[in-house]
Design an enzyme around this catalytic site. Structure first.
Site, PDB file in Angstrom:
ATOM      1  N   ARG A  46       0.844  -1.213   0.000  1.00 48.51           N
ATOM      2  CA  ARG A  46       0.000   0.000   0.000  1.00 48.51           C
ATOM      3  C   ARG A  46       0.873   1.256   0.000  1.00 48.51           C
ATOM      4  O   ARG A  46       0.547   2.270  -0.607  1.00 48.51           O
ATOM      5  CB  ARG A  46      -0.949   0.009   1.214  1.00 48.51           C
ATOM      6  CG  ARG A  46      -1.616   1.366   1.391  1.00 48.51           C
ATOM      7  CD  ARG A  46      -2.909   1.370   2.204  1.00 48.51           C
ATOM      8  NE  ARG A  46      -2.969   0.459   3.306  1.00 48.51           N
ATOM      9  CZ  ARG A  46      -2.374   0.634   4.494  1.00 48.51           C
ATOM     10  NH1 ARG A  46      -1.661   1.716   4.725  1.00 48.51           N
ATOM     11  NH2 ARG A  46      -2.513  -0.265   5.430  1.00 48.51           N
ATOM     12  N   ASP A 170      -6.235  18.680 -14.840  1.00 54.30           N
ATOM     13  CA  ASP A 170      -6.498  17.318 -15.331  1.00 54.30           C
ATOM     14  C   ASP A 170      -5.921  17.262 -16.743  1.00 54.30           C
ATOM     15  O   ASP A 170      -6.435  17.896 -17.665  1.00 54.30           O
ATOM     16  CB  ASP A 170      -8.011  17.037 -15.322  1.00 54.30           C
ATOM     17  CG  ASP A 170      -8.337  15.593 -15.714  1.00 54.30           C
ATOM     18  OD1 ASP A 170      -7.601  15.021 -16.529  1.00 54.30           O
ATOM     19  OD2 ASP A 170      -9.344  15.055 -15.218  1.00 54.30           O
ATOM     20  N   LYS A 195      -6.813   6.094 -19.802  1.00 53.82           N
ATOM     21  CA  LYS A 195      -6.992   6.611 -21.146  1.00 53.82           C
ATOM     22  C   LYS A 195      -5.692   6.481 -21.951  1.00 53.82           C
ATOM     23  O   LYS A 195      -5.277   5.378 -22.218  1.00 53.82           O
ATOM     24  CB  LYS A 195      -7.521   8.047 -21.054  1.00 53.82           C
ATOM     25  CG  LYS A 195      -8.649   8.235 -20.005  1.00 53.82           C
ATOM     26  CD  LYS A 195      -9.931   7.489 -20.328  1.00 53.82           C
ATOM     27  CE  LYS A 195     -10.943   7.438 -19.202  1.00 53.82           C
ATOM     28  NZ  LYS A 195     -11.335   8.702 -18.606  1.00 53.82           N
TER      29      LYS A 195
HETATM   30  C1  LIG Z   1     -11.952   9.123 -17.430  1.00 56.91           C
HETATM   31  C2  LIG Z   1     -11.604  10.428 -16.854  1.00 56.91           C
HETATM   32  C3  LIG Z   1     -11.468  10.597 -15.472  1.00 56.91           C
HETATM   33  C4  LIG Z   1     -11.745   9.474 -14.493  1.00 56.91           C
HETATM   34  O1  LIG Z   1     -10.829   8.433 -14.623  1.00 56.91           O
HETATM   35  P1  LIG Z   1     -11.179   6.877 -14.363  1.00 56.91           P
HETATM   36  O2  LIG Z   1      -9.894   6.204 -14.684  1.00 56.91           O
HETATM   37  O3  LIG Z   1     -12.293   6.514 -15.302  1.00 56.91           O
HETATM   38  O4  LIG Z   1     -11.584   6.739 -12.940  1.00 56.91           O
HETATM   39  C5  LIG Z   1     -11.089  11.843 -15.012  1.00 56.91           C
HETATM   40  N1  LIG Z   1     -10.861  12.869 -15.859  1.00 56.91           N
HETATM   41  C6  LIG Z   1     -10.986  12.746 -17.199  1.00 56.91           C
HETATM   42  C7  LIG Z   1     -10.714  13.905 -18.076  1.00 56.91           C
HETATM   43  C8  LIG Z   1     -11.367  11.517 -17.736  1.00 56.91           C
HETATM   44  O5  LIG Z   1     -11.497  11.405 -19.058  1.00 56.91           O
END
Ligand SMILES: *Cc1c(COP(=O)(O)O)cnc(C)c1O
Length: 378
Positions: A46, A170, A195
């Protein structure tokens, strides 16, 4: 070292003595101590695991951060990030956010005493006007999901520095291959590693990258306490994905531009939002702060039945949530990623029953265009 090379070799450290070229998967929950008060550097997974550490150092290196933490999902990263704040704190955020982030803010954080001021972060005046003495951070997605609005990271960083606020970006859509927010003044970067970093639609992951030591220490403390860590095998999958990040981003972007140009010529398509089109309102700022435009496109069909027909008729392109992988995916933000965003908010930013979002993968441009063309036909 060039980012393309960093993607392949990660942090360059050798974690074992066998000479393994691929970092081994250390599938161990715990690590024995060589003596009392002594540690190999690893105690309990962890807190840290060698495979995950290699991944974290790789991602920190790509983003030019001082530390990166790998999470079981992007949402786990965002949830952990929000533990930095206390009841009464306010956060100014993009009004066009990933739907899950919006749900986290309003479904969970509000109950914990945080408040959010959602503005169009492409407009610096709106950000300034939303600041209060309780504001502690500005959270931006750029380009935004799904409307592809771009925010000026360096200019927002200037406001944040002046007011003593954290700037959180982000960076899921462009990845460090195209955009490095810490270099532009951001304090913390968020990723859904699910992604482009993973890139193969086969596992979930998330990251927080810290630009400075103090914030890195605060996040590490929360990370080891809350326990949202990425498992060793998934860490290895993401490491493997990152090795081809550069070439994937280049090719997916090239195909995205061809598709965006084709879409603009279709009678049944009313608007195309792709940052790489010179007609995009934020094309110039994108060119200034990023080295590429990515491979996400959103577009508006002439009417809702056309949008629905397209979703149901595509064959090669799969109608599925998520983005950034080698397989092209199309989504209906209204019913999928943004279903939990209140209608008034949705319509204000343009998420209608005609809007579709396309994540361009690695199939040939010709085949993707044929698929879209056939799906659009009568
Ligand atoms: C998919 C996504 C998230 C969340 O991520 P997960 O891996 O699905 O939990 C956050 N921000 C953006 C821009 C995303 O495309």
């Amino acid at each position: 070292m060039d980012i393309q090379t960093k993607c392949i070799h990660g942090d360059g450290a050798a974690y074992d003595t066998t000479g393994a070229v691929s970092v081994p998967i250390y599938q161990s929950a715990t690590f024995a101590h060589p003596g009392v008060g002594r540690s190999t550097g690893f105690d309990y997974t962890r807190v840290q695991n060698p495979t995950r550490e290699h991944l974290e150092k790789t991602v920190a290196g790509l983003e030019n951060g001082v530390d990166a933490m790998a999470f079981a999902s992007g949402m786990a990263a965002i949830g952990t990030l929000l533990e930095l704040f206390s009841p009464g704190d306010r956060i100014v955020a993009s009004d066009d956010l990933y739907g899950g982030t919006h749900r986290y803010f309003y479904g969970i954080s509000v109950k914990n005493g945080l408040s959010f001021d959602l503005v169009n972060t492409s407009n610096l005046d709106e950000i300034r006007a939303a600041l209060t003495p309780e504001t502690k951070a500005v959270f931006v997605e750029t380009p935004t999901n799904p409307m592809m609005q771009v925010s000026d990271i360096a200019a927002i960083a200037g406001i944040c520095r002046e007011k003593g606020l954290l700037l959180i970006v982000d960076n899921t859509f462009l990845t460090p291959y195209f955009q490095r927010p810490i270099d532009l003044g951001a304090d913390i970067i968020v990723h859904s590693g699910t992604k482009y970093l993973g890139g193969h639609n086969d596992t979930l992951a998330g990251f927080l990258v810290a630009g400075g030591k103090e914030v890195a220490e605060r996040l590490r403390y929360i990370y080891k306490t809350v326990g949202p860590c990425l498992a060793p095998f998934d860490s290895w999958l993401i490491l493997r994905g990152i090795k081809t990040l550069a070439i994937r981003m280049e090719k997916q972007q090239e195909t995205a531009l061809l598709i965006a140009q084709w879409l603009t010529k279709q009678k049944k398509i009313k608007a195309v939002h792709y940052v790489g089109l010179p007609s995009h309102p934020h094309y110039e700022i994108s060119k200034r702060q990023a080295s590429g435009f990515g491979a996400m496109i959103s577009f508006e069909a002439a009417d809702a039945p056309t949008a629905v027909r397209l979703l149901e008729r595509v064959r090669l392109i799969r109608y599925a949530e998520s983005l950034g992988g080698v397989e092209s995916l199309i989504t209906y933000p209204l019913l999928q990623t943004h279903a939990d965003v209140p209608e008034e908010q949705r319509l204000k930013i343009g998420i209608t029953d005609r809007l579709l979002r396309l994540s361009v993968g690695l199939e040939s441009a010709g085949d993707l265009i044929s698929d879209l063309s056939a799906a659009l036909g009568e």
